[in-house]
Structure formats: structure tokens, C-alpha cells
Design an enzyme around this catalytic site. Structure first.
Site, mmCIF file in Angstrom:
data_model
loop_
_atom_site.group_PDB
_atom_site.id
_atom_site.type_symbol
_atom_site.label_atom_id
_atom_site.label_comp_id
_atom_site.label_asym_id
_atom_site.label_seq_id
_atom_site.Cartn_x
_atom_site.Cartn_y
_atom_site.Cartn_z
ATOM 1 N N THR A 47 0.818 -1.218 0.000
ATOM 2 C CA THR A 47 0.000 0.000 0.000
ATOM 3 C C THR A 47 0.854 1.272 0.000
ATOM 4 O O THR A 47 2.005 1.253 0.448
ATOM 5 C CB THR A 47 -0.888 -0.023 1.269
ATOM 6 O OG1 THR A 47 -1.415 1.271 1.502
ATOM 7 C CG2 THR A 47 -0.104 -0.402 2.525
ATOM 8 N N ASP A 48 0.266 2.369 -0.439
ATOM 9 C CA ASP A 48 0.951 3.674 -0.364
ATOM 10 C C ASP A 48 1.043 4.170 1.078
ATOM 11 O O ASP A 48 1.807 5.088 1.375
ATOM 12 C CB ASP A 48 0.221 4.716 -1.224
ATOM 13 C CG ASP A 48 -1.230 4.972 -0.798
ATOM 14 O OD1 ASP A 48 -1.776 4.186 0.006
ATOM 15 O OD2 ASP A 48 -1.827 5.965 -1.277
ATOM 16 N N GLU A 49 0.243 3.548 1.981
ATOM 17 C CA GLU A 49 0.183 4.077 3.355
ATOM 18 C C GLU A 49 1.509 3.894 4.101
ATOM 19 O O GLU A 49 1.739 4.554 5.119
ATOM 20 C CB GLU A 49 -0.979 3.437 4.118
ATOM 21 C CG GLU A 49 -2.286 3.645 3.373
ATOM 22 C CD GLU A 49 -3.554 3.403 4.177
ATOM 23 O OE1 GLU A 49 -3.506 3.477 5.408
ATOM 24 O OE2 GLU A 49 -4.584 3.152 3.546
ATOM 25 N N TYR A 91 -1.759 -0.525 10.980
ATOM 26 C CA TYR A 91 -1.904 -1.194 9.675
ATOM 27 C C TYR A 91 -0.700 -0.905 8.784
ATOM 28 O O TYR A 91 -0.029 -1.816 8.300
ATOM 29 C CB TYR A 91 -3.199 -0.743 8.981
ATOM 30 C CG TYR A 91 -3.241 -1.074 7.501
ATOM 31 C CD1 TYR A 91 -3.212 -2.396 7.063
ATOM 32 C CD2 TYR A 91 -3.276 -0.065 6.523
ATOM 33 C CE1 TYR A 91 -3.227 -2.710 5.694
ATOM 34 C CE2 TYR A 91 -3.293 -0.366 5.165
ATOM 35 C CZ TYR A 91 -3.275 -1.692 4.756
ATOM 36 O OH TYR A 91 -3.274 -1.991 3.422
ATOM 37 N N LYS A 146 2.323 -3.365 7.336
ATOM 38 C CA LYS A 146 2.580 -3.547 5.898
ATOM 39 C C LYS A 146 4.026 -3.139 5.572
ATOM 40 O O LYS A 146 4.692 -3.781 4.758
ATOM 41 C CB LYS A 146 1.600 -2.719 5.051
ATOM 42 C CG LYS A 146 0.174 -3.213 5.058
ATOM 43 C CD LYS A 146 -0.034 -4.600 4.468
ATOM 44 C CE LYS A 146 0.195 -4.671 2.980
ATOM 45 N NZ LYS A 146 -0.166 -6.029 2.446
#
Ligand code: NAD
Ligand code: TYD
Length: 358
Positions: free
Chosen positions: A134-136, A160, A164
């Protein structure tokens, strides 16, 4: 690519990818390993194209004996790893499971694949382990910052995104240390068919349909970069087919409106396709913000565009319209998800956390 292990293939993006792969690769067999947590559902896998080439295995990616058995039994040459706990709000209320699934689970897969392909060097030349991220992991952007890209330093802000990020680092390390044929992709927010209605877009569509309030966190001016799920599936497919081993690819939608604009657009599409409840905007309610809420995400997609010739096909307007229409046209799916006790419990718990903003 002959025997493809897809993890998390009963979830939102995974099930869309299973469909995509069966449609686009007439020879492959898809082995779908999924624990069927609250987010995974066999309803997402109904009416697959060429169902005979799809093998579903109900199991946990942290179960090493099972993972090793699946790799051997199906002579897996390609792993596409989606399985994860994926919802930021849940990670705030219960971070432990995120570390277990996202970190320990990814480690288990990487290490099992490493040992299996060592046992089977005949499979190694065509083998691939693709890790979906993810970009997060890059944290949050200020209003004038340039978008994230493959070189952006990691700065995760939620349990989260931290879990990741850890999994990305393990995937990278397995390439550098062991030569495992890894590729990684970091993608922005997805939306489309089969998304569990805890995430912004399906939650707003289904609440609007039922005349329930549309809870906008904080001031609603947070920005995400939205990508239609089928475009994401195509990007992953391109990375698998043409991507360079050891590389990371940033994937994004080139669509970066604030949340409140998304909610207004959904209301407008709902007014048109389901006029009974119009105007749906009357249901919008500002609620207490998410703790540590990232303000803005945006992704530069120059690398995947120039190297692999990929770019999104859907605009936000066309993708949102397709998505709202899909939820309206699939009442059986919606009813099945809504009836789950876990869904009811979560909605109550999350709403109790928030309440209306004073
Ligand atoms: P999802 O929550 O809809 O689905 C996750 C799937 O993984 C479910 O089917 C679940 O049953 C399965 N799963 C969970 N724990 C498992 C375990 N221990 N063993 C086996 N299966 C397990 O998630 P999603 O939105 O489809 O996301 C898929 C992947 O894409 C995730 O890795 C996520 O981090 C990443 N991603 C998601 C988005 C997004 O906007 N949804 C954006 C970028 C990246
Ligand atoms: P979400 O779909 O949970 O994805 P992520 O947190 O991974 O970006 O949320 C997208 C944005 O929408 C995020 O800024 C939080 C916001 N949001 C709301 O305003 N209301 C809601 O009910 C939800 C679920 C999210």
C-alpha cells in the site's frame, strides 16, 4: 506462470484478481489460499470464469505446514500475496492481529517459498513472488508536497501501515539476501465490486441505500488517491509478466479529491440511480476524526507507465458509477454481507467510538 498461489483471494482485491487471471491466462491454475476472516467470503468467488482451474483452500498463511504442503502439492511457480488485515480503523482498535497476519504471515510465505524453490530448482527460473502493498507505508503528505514514488522513505503512521511496511522490508530482504525472485507493488486506495462495506466508498453506498447516516471523519478534507480495482489487477498482472525482479512499482489512480467530494459524488450518482432516497446528501454527518488520521496520499506512476505501459483505464467518475451500479445490482451479495454478525458488531463498535461531532 503455470500454478499460481493467490493468498487472500476471497477478499476484495484478491477475488477481483482471481477473476482477472482466469480470464486473461487460459492455461494457469489458480490456487486460492484464504482464511475466510470477516473480510473474505466465498460469495466473492461465485460464477468465476472457467471455475475448473480454480482450487480454493481454506487456511491461514501463518500455518507453515499448510503453506509448505500447498507449495509442494500444486508445484507452485508464482505467488501473488494479497492476504492481510487491511482496515486502518480495525488496526487502531486491535493491532495484534495485524502484526500476526501481515508480518508473521508474510514471513511464513517468503520463507516457505525460499525453501520450496531451493528443493525444486527446475521451477526457479520462471518463479515469482509478488507482494501486494500500500501507499500508506509512506505516511502522510502536506498540501504542497510532491506525490509519493518508489524512492519515498518509509514513514508509516498506523498499526496497519506499520505492519505492511514491515512485510515490505521482509520481501525486499528475501530478494537481497536469498535471491528470492520478489517484486513489490505499493498501491493507493482501491474501490469497486466486492469491497467489504467497512471502507469509505461501499459504506457510503450501502448506508445511502438504507437511509442511514453517512459518517464523514473530521473535516472531510483528507485526500486519498483512488484506483478502480480492475485497473489495480491489470497493473499487478503487468508487473508479473514484464516487471523486473527486485523492483518496486508504485501504482495509483491519478484521482485525488478530498473525501467529502467523493461522498457528494456518490450521493449524486445515488440520486440518479436510486431516486427513492434523494437527496442522499441530507444523510451526511460529520463525526469524530480517526486518531492519527493521515491527511493526504498521492502517487506518481511514471515508472510503471514508462516501463510497463500501464495506466488506469477508469476515471473516478466512470469507476464510481460502475461501482454504485454494481452494489445496486447485487442485492443478494449485499444482504449476505450485511447479515453477518461480525459486520453488525463492527458497525456498532466503530460508530460508538465516533458519534456525531459536536
Ligand atoms: P480484504 O480485507 O478485502 O481481504 C483480505 C483477505 O485476506 C480476506 O479474504 C481474508 O480472509 C484474507 N486473510 C486475512 N488474514 C488471513 C490469513 N491469516 N491467512 C489467509 N488469508 C487471510 O483486503 P483487500 O482490500 O482486498 O486488500 C488486499 C491486499 O491489498 C492487502 O495486502 C492490502 O494491504 C493491499 N492493499 C489494499 C488496498 C485497498 O484500498 N483495499 C490498497 C493498497 C493495497
Ligand atoms: P478507508 O476506506 O478506511 O481507507 P484508508 O483509511 O485505508 O485510506 O478510508 C478512506 C478515507 O475515508 C479516510 O480518510 C477515512 C475516511 N472515512 C470516513 O470519512 N468515513 C468512514 O466511515 C470511513 C470508513 C472512512
Amino acid at each position: 506462470m503455470k500454478n499460481v498461489l493467490v493468498t487472500g483471494g476471497a477478499g476484495f482485491i484478491g477475488s477481483n484478481f482471481v477473476r482477472f487471471l482466469l480470464e486473461h491466462e487460459p492455461e494457469v491454475r489458480v490456487i486460492n489460499l484464504d482464511a475466510l476472516t470477516y473480510a473474505g467470503s466465498l460469495e466473492n468467488l461465485q460464477h468465476l470464469p472457467d471455475e475448473g482451474r480454480h482450487e480454493f483452500i481454506h487456511g491461514d498463511i501463518c500455518d507453515r505446514a499448510l503453506v509448505e504442503d500447498v507449495l509442494r502439492r500444486f508445484e507452485v511457480d508464482t505467488v501473488v500475496h494479497f492476504a492481510a488485515e487491511s482496515h486502518v480503523d480495525r488496526s487502531i482498535l486491535g493491532p495484534g492481529l495485524f502484526v500476526q497476519t501481515n508480518v508473521v504471515g508474510t514471513f511464513t510465505l517468503l520463507d516457505s517459498a525460499r525453501l520450496f524453490w531451493k528443493e525444486r530448482p527446475d521451477l526457479l527460473p520462471g518463479a515469482r513472488f509478488h507482494h501486494v502493498s500500500t501507499d500508506e507505508v509512506f505516511g502522510t503528505l502536506g498540501p504542497n508536497d510532491p506525490p509519493f514514488n518508489e524512492q519515498t522513505p518509509y514513514a508509516p503512521n498506523s498499526p496497519y501501515s506499520a505492519s505492511k511496511a514491515a512485510s515490505d522490508h521482509l520481501a525486499r530482504a528475501y530478494f537481497h539476501t536469498y535471491g528470492l525472485p520478489v517484486t513489490i507493488s505499493n498501491c493507493t486506495n482501491n474501490y469497486g465490486p466486492y469491497q467489504f462495506p467497512e471502507k469509505l466508498i461501499p459504506l457510503m453506498v450501502l448506508n445511502a441505500l438504507e437511509g442511514k447516516r453517512l459518517p464523514v471523519y473530521g473535516d472531510g478534507m483528507q485526500v486519498r488517491d483512488w484506483l478502480y480495482v480492475e485497473d489495480h489487477c491489470e497493473a499487478i498482472y503487468r508487473v508479473l509478466m514484464q516487471g523486473r525482479v527486485g523492483e518496486t512499482y508504485a501504482i495509483g489512480g491519478n484521482n485525488q479529491p478530498p473525501n467529502i467530494e467523493i461522498v457528494h459524488t456518490i450521493c449524486a450518482v445515488m440520486d440518479e440511480l436510486h431516486p427513492q432516497g434523494a437527496p442522499h446528501e441530507r444523510l451526511i454527518e460529520y463525526v469524530t476524526d480517526r486518531p492519527g488520521h493521515d491527511r493526504r496520499y498521492a502517487m506518481a506512476i511514471d515508472k510503471i507507465r514508462s516501463e510497463l505501459g500501464w495506466q488506469p483505464r477508469q476515471t473516478l467518475a466512470s469507476g464510481l458509477r460502475k461501482t454504485v451500479a454494481w452494489y445496486l445490482e447485487n442485492p443478494a451479495w449485499v444482504a449476505a454481507i450485511r447479515e453477518r454478525s461480525d459486520y453488525q458488531t463492527w458497525m456498532q463498535k466503530n460508530y460508538a467510538e465516533r458519534g456525531a461531532k459536536k
